[in-house]
Write a protein that holds these residues in place. Structure first.
Motif, PDB file in Angstrom:
ATOM      1  N   TRP A  47       0.824  -1.201   0.000  1.00 43.81           N
ATOM      2  CA  TRP A  47       0.000   0.000   0.000  1.00 43.81           C
ATOM      3  C   TRP A  47       0.865   1.261   0.000  1.00 43.81           C
ATOM      4  CZ3 TRP A  47      -0.497   4.152   3.279  1.00 43.81           C
ATOM      5  CH2 TRP A  47      -1.598   4.974   3.071  1.00 43.81           C
ATOM      6  N   SER A  48       1.884   1.281   0.841  1.00 42.65           N
ATOM      7  CA  SER A  48       2.746   2.458   0.964  1.00 42.65           C
ATOM      8  C   SER A  48       3.496   2.763  -0.322  1.00 42.65           C
ATOM      9  CB  SER A  48       3.757   2.262   2.099  1.00 42.65           C
ATOM     10  OG  SER A  48       3.105   2.150   3.323  1.00 42.65           O
ATOM     11  N   ALA A  49       4.029   1.738  -0.962  1.00 42.53           N
ATOM     12  CA  ALA A  49       4.801   1.951  -2.193  1.00 42.53           C
ATOM     13  C   ALA A  49       3.920   2.446  -3.337  1.00 42.53           C
ATOM     14  CB  ALA A  49       5.493   0.649  -2.597  1.00 42.53           C
ATOM     15  N   VAL A  50       2.693   1.975  -3.385  1.00 45.77           N
ATOM     16  CA  VAL A  50       1.776   2.361  -4.460  1.00 45.77           C
ATOM     17  C   VAL A  50       1.148   3.733  -4.202  1.00 45.77           C
ATOM     18  CG1 VAL A  50      -0.387   1.738  -5.629  1.00 45.77           C
ATOM     19  CG2 VAL A  50       1.313  -0.034  -5.110  1.00 45.77           C
ATOM     20  N   PRO A  66      -4.190  -8.224  -6.006  1.00 46.94           N
ATOM     21  CA  PRO A  66      -3.612  -6.909  -5.668  1.00 46.94           C
ATOM     22  C   PRO A  66      -3.300  -6.037  -6.870  1.00 46.94           C
ATOM     23  CG  PRO A  66      -2.093  -8.695  -5.134  1.00 46.94           C
ATOM     24  CD  PRO A  66      -3.363  -9.330  -5.575  1.00 46.94           C
ATOM     25  N   VAL A  67      -3.178  -6.607  -8.036  1.00 45.85           N
ATOM     26  CA  VAL A  67      -2.882  -5.826  -9.238  1.00 45.85           C
ATOM     27  C   VAL A  67      -4.147  -5.187  -9.808  1.00 45.85           C
ATOM     28  CG1 VAL A  67      -1.960  -5.996 -11.598  1.00 45.85           C
ATOM     29  CG2 VAL A  67      -0.863  -7.238  -9.745  1.00 45.85           C
ATOM     30  N   ARG A  68      -5.308  -5.740  -9.446  1.00 45.86           N
ATOM     31  CA  ARG A  68      -6.551  -5.280 -10.061  1.00 45.86           C
ATOM     32  C   ARG A  68      -7.478  -4.485  -9.138  1.00 45.86           C
ATOM     33  NH1 ARG A  68      -5.651  -9.970 -13.275  1.00 45.86           N
ATOM     34  NH2 ARG A  68      -5.704  -9.361 -15.461  1.00 45.86           N
ATOM     35  N   ILE A  69      -7.157  -4.392  -7.857  1.00 42.23           N
ATOM     36  CA  ILE A  69      -8.041  -3.639  -6.965  1.00 42.23           C
ATOM     37  C   ILE A  69      -7.580  -2.190  -6.867  1.00 42.23           C
ATOM     38  CG2 ILE A  69      -8.659  -5.707  -5.648  1.00 42.23           C
ATOM     39  CD1 ILE A  69      -6.848  -4.672  -3.384  1.00 42.23           C
ATOM     40  N   PRO A  70      -8.459  -1.287  -6.417  1.00 43.26           N
ATOM     41  CA  PRO A  70      -8.050   0.109  -6.261  1.00 43.26           C
ATOM     42  C   PRO A  70      -6.873   0.224  -5.275  1.00 43.26           C
ATOM     43  CG  PRO A  70     -10.438  -0.085  -6.118  1.00 43.26           C
ATOM     44  CD  PRO A  70      -9.885  -1.481  -6.116  1.00 43.26           C
ATOM     45  N   PRO A  71      -5.914   1.073  -5.550  1.00 41.64           N
ATOM     46  CA  PRO A  71      -4.724   1.208  -4.707  1.00 41.64           C
ATOM     47  C   PRO A  71      -5.017   1.432  -3.227  1.00 41.64           C
ATOM     48  CG  PRO A  71      -4.402   2.418  -6.737  1.00 41.64           C
ATOM     49  CD  PRO A  71      -5.830   1.947  -6.733  1.00 41.64           C
ATOM     50  N   ASP A  72      -6.074   2.165  -2.908  1.00 37.93           N
ATOM     51  CA  ASP A  72      -6.396   2.419  -1.504  1.00 37.93           C
ATOM     52  C   ASP A  72      -6.798   1.155  -0.746  1.00 37.93           C
ATOM     53  OD1 ASP A  72      -5.743   5.036  -1.113  1.00 37.93           O
ATOM     54  OD2 ASP A  72      -7.744   5.805  -1.558  1.00 37.93           O
ATOM     55  N   GLU A  73      -7.197   0.115  -1.451  1.00 41.50           N
ATOM     56  CA  GLU A  73      -7.649  -1.108  -0.808  1.00 41.50           C
ATOM     57  C   GLU A  73      -6.516  -2.108  -0.542  1.00 41.50           C
ATOM     58  OE1 GLU A  73     -11.067  -2.777  -2.777  1.00 41.50           O
ATOM     59  OE2 GLU A  73     -11.940  -0.790  -3.081  1.00 41.50           O
ATOM     60  N   LEU A  74      -5.309  -1.804  -0.971  1.00 42.11           N
ATOM     61  CA  LEU A  74      -4.210  -2.765  -0.858  1.00 42.11           C
ATOM     62  C   LEU A  74      -3.878  -3.147   0.585  1.00 42.11           C
ATOM     63  CD1 LEU A  74      -1.894  -1.403  -3.666  1.00 42.11           C
ATOM     64  CD2 LEU A  74      -3.071  -3.614  -3.635  1.00 42.11           C
ATOM     65  N   ARG A  75      -3.979  -2.238   1.511  1.00 40.24           N
ATOM     66  CA  ARG A  75      -3.634  -2.583   2.896  1.00 40.24           C
ATOM     67  C   ARG A  75      -4.707  -3.430   3.558  1.00 40.24           C
ATOM     68  NH1 ARG A  75      -3.635   3.253   5.832  1.00 40.24           N
ATOM     69  NH2 ARG A  75      -5.525   4.021   4.858  1.00 40.24           N
ATOM     70  N   LEU A 123       3.561  11.754  -0.204  1.00 39.53           N
ATOM     71  CA  LEU A 123       4.979  12.018  -0.021  1.00 39.53           C
ATOM     72  C   LEU A 123       5.751  11.447  -1.205  1.00 39.53           C
ATOM     73  CD1 LEU A 123       7.147  13.085   1.969  1.00 39.53           C
ATOM     74  CD2 LEU A 123       7.209  10.791   2.933  1.00 39.53           C
ATOM     75  N   GLY A 124       6.231  12.313  -2.074  1.00 41.02           N
ATOM     76  CA  GLY A 124       6.994  11.860  -3.240  1.00 41.02           C
ATOM     77  C   GLY A 124       6.135  11.197  -4.294  1.00 41.02           C
ATOM     78  N   GLU A 125       5.135  11.911  -4.776  1.00 40.73           N
ATOM     79  CA  GLU A 125       4.213  11.364  -5.770  1.00 40.73           C
ATOM     80  C   GLU A 125       4.948  10.755  -6.970  1.00 40.73           C
ATOM     81  OE1 GLU A 125       0.242  12.619  -8.305  1.00 40.73           O
ATOM     82  OE2 GLU A 125       1.129  14.050  -6.922  1.00 40.73           O
ATOM     83  N   GLU A 126       6.048  11.360  -7.359  1.00 39.72           N
ATOM     84  CA  GLU A 126       6.808  10.870  -8.516  1.00 39.72           C
ATOM     85  C   GLU A 126       7.485   9.527  -8.242  1.00 39.72           C
ATOM     86  OE1 GLU A 126       9.723  13.347  -6.117  1.00 39.72           O
ATOM     87  OE2 GLU A 126       7.602  13.411  -6.560  1.00 39.72           O
ATOM     88  N   HIS A 127       7.468   9.087  -6.986  1.00 39.80           N
ATOM     89  CA  HIS A 127       8.071   7.808  -6.630  1.00 39.80           C
ATOM     90  C   HIS A 127       7.045   6.691  -6.466  1.00 39.80           C
ATOM     91  CE1 HIS A 127      11.961   9.624  -6.257  1.00 39.80           C
ATOM     92  NE2 HIS A 127      11.474  10.531  -5.434  1.00 39.80           N
ATOM     93  N   ARG A 128       5.783   6.987  -6.739  1.00 41.31           N
ATOM     94  CA  ARG A 128       4.763   5.943  -6.704  1.00 41.31           C
ATOM     95  C   ARG A 128       5.098   4.871  -7.736  1.00 41.31           C
ATOM     96  NH1 ARG A 128      -0.840   9.448  -6.587  1.00 41.31           N
ATOM     97  NH2 ARG A 128      -0.942   9.681  -4.321  1.00 41.31           N
ATOM     98  N   ILE A 129       4.793   3.624  -7.390  1.00 39.16           N
ATOM     99  CA  ILE A 129       4.999   2.525  -8.328  1.00 39.16           C
ATOM    100  C   ILE A 129       3.706   1.728  -8.427  1.00 39.16           C
ATOM    101  CG2 ILE A 129       7.506   2.373  -8.006  1.00 39.16           C
ATOM    102  CD1 ILE A 129       7.052   0.043  -6.091  1.00 39.16           C
ATOM    103  N   SER A 130       3.620   0.878  -9.425  1.00 39.85           N
ATOM    104  CA  SER A 130       2.427   0.051  -9.597  1.00 39.85           C
ATOM    105  C   SER A 130       2.426  -1.080  -8.572  1.00 39.85           C
ATOM    106  CB  SER A 130       2.399  -0.541 -11.009  1.00 39.85           C
ATOM    107  OG  SER A 130       3.416  -1.525 -11.143  1.00 39.85           O
ATOM    108  N   ALA A 131       1.270  -1.683  -8.374  1.00 36.45           N
ATOM    109  CA  ALA A 131       1.172  -2.827  -7.459  1.00 36.45           C
ATOM    110  C   ALA A 131       2.066  -3.970  -7.935  1.00 36.45           C
ATOM    111  CB  ALA A 131      -0.279  -3.283  -7.341  1.00 36.45           C
ATOM    112  N   GLU A 132       2.147  -4.169  -9.220  1.00 39.61           N
ATOM    113  CA  GLU A 132       3.001  -5.237  -9.758  1.00 39.61           C
ATOM    114  C   GLU A 132       4.476  -4.965  -9.450  1.00 39.61           C
ATOM    115  OE1 GLU A 132       3.600  -7.859 -13.810  1.00 39.61           O
ATOM    116  OE2 GLU A 132       2.209  -6.173 -13.836  1.00 39.61           O
ATOM    117  N   GLU A 133       4.910  -3.722  -9.610  1.00 36.04           N
ATOM    118  CA  GLU A 133       6.291  -3.371  -9.280  1.00 36.04           C
ATOM    119  C   GLU A 133       6.554  -3.550  -7.786  1.00 36.04           C
ATOM    120  OE1 GLU A 133       7.475   0.130 -12.409  1.00 36.04           O
ATOM    121  OE2 GLU A 133       5.830   0.550 -11.008  1.00 36.04           O
ATOM    122  N   ALA A 134       5.579  -3.170  -6.961  1.00 36.20           N
ATOM    123  CA  ALA A 134       5.734  -3.326  -5.514  1.00 36.20           C
ATOM    124  C   ALA A 134       5.821  -4.799  -5.128  1.00 36.20           C
ATOM    125  CB  ALA A 134       4.575  -2.652  -4.791  1.00 36.20           C
TER     126      ALA A 134
END
Length: 110
Positions: free
Chosen positions: A24-27, A84-93, A37-48
């Protein structure tokens, strides 16, 4: 962007060991107060997921025995009810753990 391999990890026992929160934090890159914090450092769930699995094993020189699902490797994995690759990012945690397997043996099942 440079093709570098990196891992995602936390500083246990300072913070609880919870890969769902790492994901969740990485995405999302959002602080407890809701600031990004550091929007340009967001990554996809797959990358995380790579940063938690195969790339973490690579960093520890263990990618030949763990980090991906392959014949002959340690069967340590978590099965979630949601993809985890297909759900909304906010739901990952809040991913629901269906089963945890350690060295090929189920150690938790919902």
């Amino acid at each position: 962007d440079r093709g570098m391999r990196y891992s995602l990890h936390n500083d246990s026992p300072v913070v609880p060991s919870d890969c769902r929160m790492l994901l969740w934090s990485a995405v999302n890159r959002r602080t407890r107060s809701g600031k990004v914090l550091g929007e340009e450092h967001r990554i996809s769930a797959e990358e995380a997921l790579r940063g938690i699995t195969i790339d973490a094993a690579y960093q520890h020189f263990e990618d030949d025995i763990k980090g991906s699902i392959e014949a002959g490797k340690l069967a340590d994995l978590v099965i979630t009810e949601q993809d985890p690759v297909r759900i909304p990012p906010d739901e990952l945690r809040n991913l629901t753990i269906a089963e945890t397997i350690k060295r090929g043996e189920t150690i938790f099942q919902a």
